[in-house]
Design a protein around this motif. Sequence first.
Motif, PDB file in Angstrom:
ATOM      1  N   ASP A 107       0.827  -1.176   0.084  1.00  0.00           N
ATOM      2  CA  ASP A 107      -0.113  -0.063  -0.120  1.00  0.00           C
ATOM      3  C   ASP A 107       0.930   1.276   0.046  1.00  0.00           C
ATOM      4  OD1 ASP A 107      -1.918   2.094   1.336  1.00  0.00           O
ATOM      5  OD2 ASP A 107      -3.151   0.528   0.962  1.00  0.00           O
ATOM      6  N   PRO A 108       0.702   2.212  -0.854  1.00  0.00           N
ATOM      7  CA  PRO A 108       1.239   3.419  -0.862  1.00  0.00           C
ATOM      8  C   PRO A 108       1.599   4.129   0.530  1.00  0.00           C
ATOM      9  CG  PRO A 108      -0.362   3.562  -2.405  1.00  0.00           C
ATOM     10  CD  PRO A 108      -0.434   2.471  -1.617  1.00  0.00           C
ATOM     11  N   ARG A 109       0.530   3.937   1.351  1.00  0.00           N
ATOM     12  CA  ARG A 109       0.427   4.405   2.795  1.00  0.00           C
ATOM     13  C   ARG A 109       1.515   3.775   3.737  1.00  0.00           C
ATOM     14  NH1 ARG A 109      -5.556   3.504   3.879  1.00  0.00           N
ATOM     15  NH2 ARG A 109      -5.022   1.664   2.866  1.00  0.00           N
ATOM     16  N   GLY A 110       2.058   2.580   3.471  1.00  0.00           N
ATOM     17  CA  GLY A 110       3.010   1.853   3.866  1.00  0.00           C
ATOM     18  C   GLY A 110       2.193   0.918   5.189  1.00  0.00           C
ATOM     19  N   TYR A 111       1.055   1.315   5.221  1.00  0.00           N
ATOM     20  CA  TYR A 111       0.188   0.477   6.386  1.00  0.00           C
ATOM     21  C   TYR A 111      -1.354   0.456   6.005  1.00  0.00           C
ATOM     22  CZ  TYR A 111      -1.423   5.068   7.341  1.00  0.00           C
ATOM     23  OH  TYR A 111      -1.840   6.560   7.407  1.00  0.00           O
ATOM     24  N   ILE A 112      -2.119  -0.380   6.513  1.00  0.00           N
ATOM     25  CA  ILE A 112      -3.468  -0.467   6.313  1.00  0.00           C
ATOM     26  C   ILE A 112      -4.231  -0.098   7.580  1.00  0.00           C
ATOM     27  CG2 ILE A 112      -5.561  -1.482   5.521  1.00  0.00           C
ATOM     28  CD1 ILE A 112      -3.819  -3.261   3.755  1.00  0.00           C
ATOM     29  N   SER A 113      -5.178   0.952   7.829  1.00  0.00           N
ATOM     30  CA  SER A 113      -5.764   1.014   9.015  1.00  0.00           C
ATOM     31  C   SER A 113      -7.111   0.422   8.964  1.00  0.00           C
ATOM     32  CB  SER A 113      -5.804   2.652   9.416  1.00  0.00           C
ATOM     33  OG  SER A 113      -4.928   3.302   9.654  1.00  0.00           O
ATOM     34  N   VAL A 114      -7.504  -0.309   9.912  1.00  0.00           N
ATOM     35  CA  VAL A 114      -8.883  -1.264   9.516  1.00  0.00           C
ATOM     36  C   VAL A 114      -9.563  -1.281  10.701  1.00  0.00           C
ATOM     37  CG1 VAL A 114      -7.636  -2.797   7.945  1.00  0.00           C
ATOM     38  CG2 VAL A 114      -7.654  -3.427  10.589  1.00  0.00           C
ATOM     39  N   TYR A 115     -10.922  -1.541  10.552  1.00  0.00           N
ATOM     40  CA  TYR A 115     -12.086  -2.149  11.401  1.00  0.00           C
ATOM     41  C   TYR A 115     -11.775  -3.538  11.315  1.00  0.00           C
ATOM     42  CZ  TYR A 115     -13.634   2.599  12.178  1.00  0.00           C
ATOM     43  OH  TYR A 115     -13.565   4.037  12.465  1.00  0.00           O
ATOM     44  N   GLU A 116     -11.907  -4.397  12.293  1.00  0.00           N
ATOM     45  CA  GLU A 116     -11.671  -5.726  12.216  1.00  0.00           C
ATOM     46  C   GLU A 116     -12.362  -6.395  13.410  1.00  0.00           C
ATOM     47  OE1 GLU A 116      -7.861  -7.007  12.477  1.00  0.00           O
ATOM     48  OE2 GLU A 116      -7.689  -6.214  14.648  1.00  0.00           O
ATOM     49  N   TYR A 117     -12.860  -7.687  13.128  1.00  0.00           N
ATOM     50  CA  TYR A 117     -13.705  -8.528  14.068  1.00  0.00           C
ATOM     51  C   TYR A 117     -13.466 -10.017  13.739  1.00  0.00           C
ATOM     52  CZ  TYR A 117     -17.878  -8.459  11.324  1.00  0.00           C
ATOM     53  OH  TYR A 117     -19.016  -8.604  10.346  1.00  0.00           O
ATOM     54  N   PRO A 118     -13.432 -10.950  14.582  1.00  0.00           N
ATOM     55  CA  PRO A 118     -13.460 -12.314  14.133  1.00  0.00           C
ATOM     56  C   PRO A 118     -14.632 -12.758  13.955  1.00  0.00           C
ATOM     57  CG  PRO A 118     -13.060 -12.152  16.421  1.00  0.00           C
ATOM     58  CD  PRO A 118     -13.285 -10.793  16.017  1.00  0.00           C
ATOM     59  N   LEU A 119     -14.618 -13.756  12.815  1.00  0.00           N
ATOM     60  CA  LEU A 119     -15.859 -14.643  12.346  1.00  0.00           C
ATOM     61  C   LEU A 119     -15.596 -15.793  11.884  1.00  0.00           C
ATOM     62  CD1 LEU A 119     -18.869 -14.852  11.761  1.00  0.00           C
ATOM     63  CD2 LEU A 119     -18.409 -13.664   9.425  1.00  0.00           C
ATOM     64  N   ASN A 120     -16.031 -16.958  12.510  1.00  0.00           N
ATOM     65  CA  ASN A 120     -15.572 -18.235  12.140  1.00  0.00           C
ATOM     66  C   ASN A 120     -14.220 -18.576  11.963  1.00  0.00           C
ATOM     67  OD1 ASN A 120     -18.301 -18.822  12.234  1.00  0.00           O
ATOM     68  ND2 ASN A 120     -18.613 -18.474  10.048  1.00  0.00           N
ATOM     69  N   GLY A 121     -13.183 -18.072  12.842  1.00  0.00           N
ATOM     70  CA  GLY A 121     -11.580 -18.206  12.728  1.00  0.00           C
ATOM     71  C   GLY A 121     -11.175 -17.440  11.766  1.00  0.00           C
ATOM     72  N   GLN A 122     -11.703 -16.548  11.100  1.00  0.00           N
ATOM     73  CA  GLN A 122     -11.142 -15.490  10.286  1.00  0.00           C
ATOM     74  C   GLN A 122     -11.331 -14.096  10.413  1.00  0.00           C
ATOM     75  OE1 GLN A 122      -9.636 -16.857   7.456  1.00  0.00           O
ATOM     76  NE2 GLN A 122     -10.127 -18.732   8.405  1.00  0.00           N
ATOM     77  N   TRP A 123     -10.678 -13.302   9.920  1.00  0.00           N
ATOM     78  CA  TRP A 123     -10.832 -11.757  10.117  1.00  0.00           C
ATOM     79  C   TRP A 123     -11.533 -11.025   9.317  1.00  0.00           C
ATOM     80  CZ3 TRP A 123     -10.190  -9.654  15.040  1.00  0.00           C
ATOM     81  CH2 TRP A 123      -9.351 -10.335  15.798  1.00  0.00           C
ATOM     82  N   ILE A 124     -12.620 -10.441   9.457  1.00  0.00           N
ATOM     83  CA  ILE A 124     -13.376  -9.679   8.618  1.00  0.00           C
ATOM     84  C   ILE A 124     -12.773  -8.105   9.133  1.00  0.00           C
ATOM     85  CG2 ILE A 124     -15.581  -8.814   8.097  1.00  0.00           C
ATOM     86  CD1 ILE A 124     -15.085 -12.025   7.825  1.00  0.00           C
ATOM     87  N   MET A 125     -12.270  -7.597   7.846  1.00  0.00           N
ATOM     88  CA  MET A 125     -11.590  -6.158   8.029  1.00  0.00           C
ATOM     89  C   MET A 125     -12.137  -5.182   6.645  1.00  0.00           C
ATOM     90  SD  MET A 125      -7.642  -7.062   8.250  1.00  0.00           S
ATOM     91  CE  MET A 125      -7.164  -8.116   9.496  1.00  0.00           C
ATOM     92  N   LEU A 126     -12.135  -3.895   7.146  1.00  0.00           N
ATOM     93  CA  LEU A 126     -12.698  -2.848   6.524  1.00  0.00           C
ATOM     94  C   LEU A 126     -11.679  -1.769   6.359  1.00  0.00           C
ATOM     95  CD1 LEU A 126     -14.895  -1.506   4.711  1.00  0.00           C
ATOM     96  CD2 LEU A 126     -15.828  -0.621   6.834  1.00  0.00           C
ATOM     97  N   ASP A 127     -11.032  -1.398   5.449  1.00  0.00           N
ATOM     98  CA  ASP A 127      -9.914  -0.168   5.470  1.00  0.00           C
ATOM     99  C   ASP A 127     -10.837   0.878   5.967  1.00  0.00           C
ATOM    100  OD1 ASP A 127      -8.288   1.939   4.570  1.00  0.00           O
ATOM    101  OD2 ASP A 127      -7.314   0.213   3.545  1.00  0.00           O
ATOM    102  N   MET A 128     -10.433   1.737   7.184  1.00  0.00           N
ATOM    103  CA  MET A 128     -10.749   2.992   7.293  1.00  0.00           C
ATOM    104  C   MET A 128     -10.980   3.959   6.239  1.00  0.00           C
ATOM    105  SD  MET A 128      -9.585   3.294  11.241  1.00  0.00           S
ATOM    106  CE  MET A 128      -9.360   2.023  12.150  1.00  0.00           C
ATOM    107  N   ASP A 129      -9.777   3.968   5.747  1.00  0.00           N
ATOM    108  CA  ASP A 129      -9.542   5.228   4.875  1.00  0.00           C
ATOM    109  C   ASP A 129     -10.251   5.245   3.468  1.00  0.00           C
ATOM    110  OD1 ASP A 129      -8.030   6.377   6.630  1.00  0.00           O
ATOM    111  OD2 ASP A 129      -6.495   5.308   5.901  1.00  0.00           O
ATOM    112  N   ASP A 130     -10.241   3.991   2.937  1.00  0.00           N
ATOM    113  CA  ASP A 130     -10.957   3.922   1.623  1.00  0.00           C
ATOM    114  C   ASP A 130     -12.013   2.944   1.327  1.00  0.00           C
ATOM    115  OD1 ASP A 130      -9.429   1.312   1.252  1.00  0.00           O
ATOM    116  OD2 ASP A 130      -7.919   2.058  -0.086  1.00  0.00           O
ATOM    117  N   GLY A 131     -12.453   2.314   2.445  1.00  0.00           N
ATOM    118  CA  GLY A 131     -13.458   1.375   2.291  1.00  0.00           C
ATOM    119  C   GLY A 131     -13.358   0.022   1.803  1.00  0.00           C
ATOM    120  N   TYR A 132     -12.069  -0.352   1.308  1.00  0.00           N
ATOM    121  CA  TYR A 132     -11.821  -1.868   0.915  1.00  0.00           C
ATOM    122  C   TYR A 132     -12.087  -2.746   1.754  1.00  0.00           C
ATOM    123  CZ  TYR A 132      -9.776  -0.539  -3.856  1.00  0.00           C
ATOM    124  OH  TYR A 132      -9.703  -0.172  -5.093  1.00  0.00           O
ATOM    125  N   VAL A 133     -12.665  -3.798   1.530  1.00  0.00           N
ATOM    126  CA  VAL A 133     -13.117  -4.844   2.325  1.00  0.00           C
ATOM    127  C   VAL A 133     -12.291  -6.098   1.937  1.00  0.00           C
ATOM    128  CG1 VAL A 133     -14.983  -6.534   3.031  1.00  0.00           C
ATOM    129  CG2 VAL A 133     -15.571  -4.137   2.453  1.00  0.00           C
TER     130      VAL A 133
END
Length: 131
Positions: free
Chosen positions: A35-61
């Motif tokens: 990522d050009p930012r060098g990092y990804i800031s996310v909202y996240e939570y676990p589901l069925n042993g996986q992580w569900i993530m949403l990029d705070m800045d651009d909304g990518y899932v």
Amino acid sequence: MPASCTDPAGAGPRFRPYASPDHHVTKARYITSNDPRGYISVYEYPLNGQWIMLDMDDGYVLWTGIWKALGNSKADIVKIIDSQPDLASQLRRVRGGYLKAQGTWMPYEIALRLARRVAWPIRHDLVPFFG
């Protein structure tokens, strides 16, 4: 429509999760060279042993997390993408860096459309991101 608002600093839209009494959504930041930012800031939570993530800045899932939470293999994502060539140009693939953030990321609107088609069994668990 995603829960978002305009950043007071004028940086554009910031995505925020919907409230859900059944899910504990946290914030995190993962270093990545993809990522050009060098990092990804996310909202996240676990589901069925996986992580569900949403990029705070651009909304990518992180579609890989949703797909694997459904019990599907990673190879099946490739089949979906290959069957829709117009989709491939809009994807972000994160490789390397923090393992949790690796996988196929897609714009919010595309992830929402795809989730409506294939994620019915976990629809209630996707409420924090898709409402």
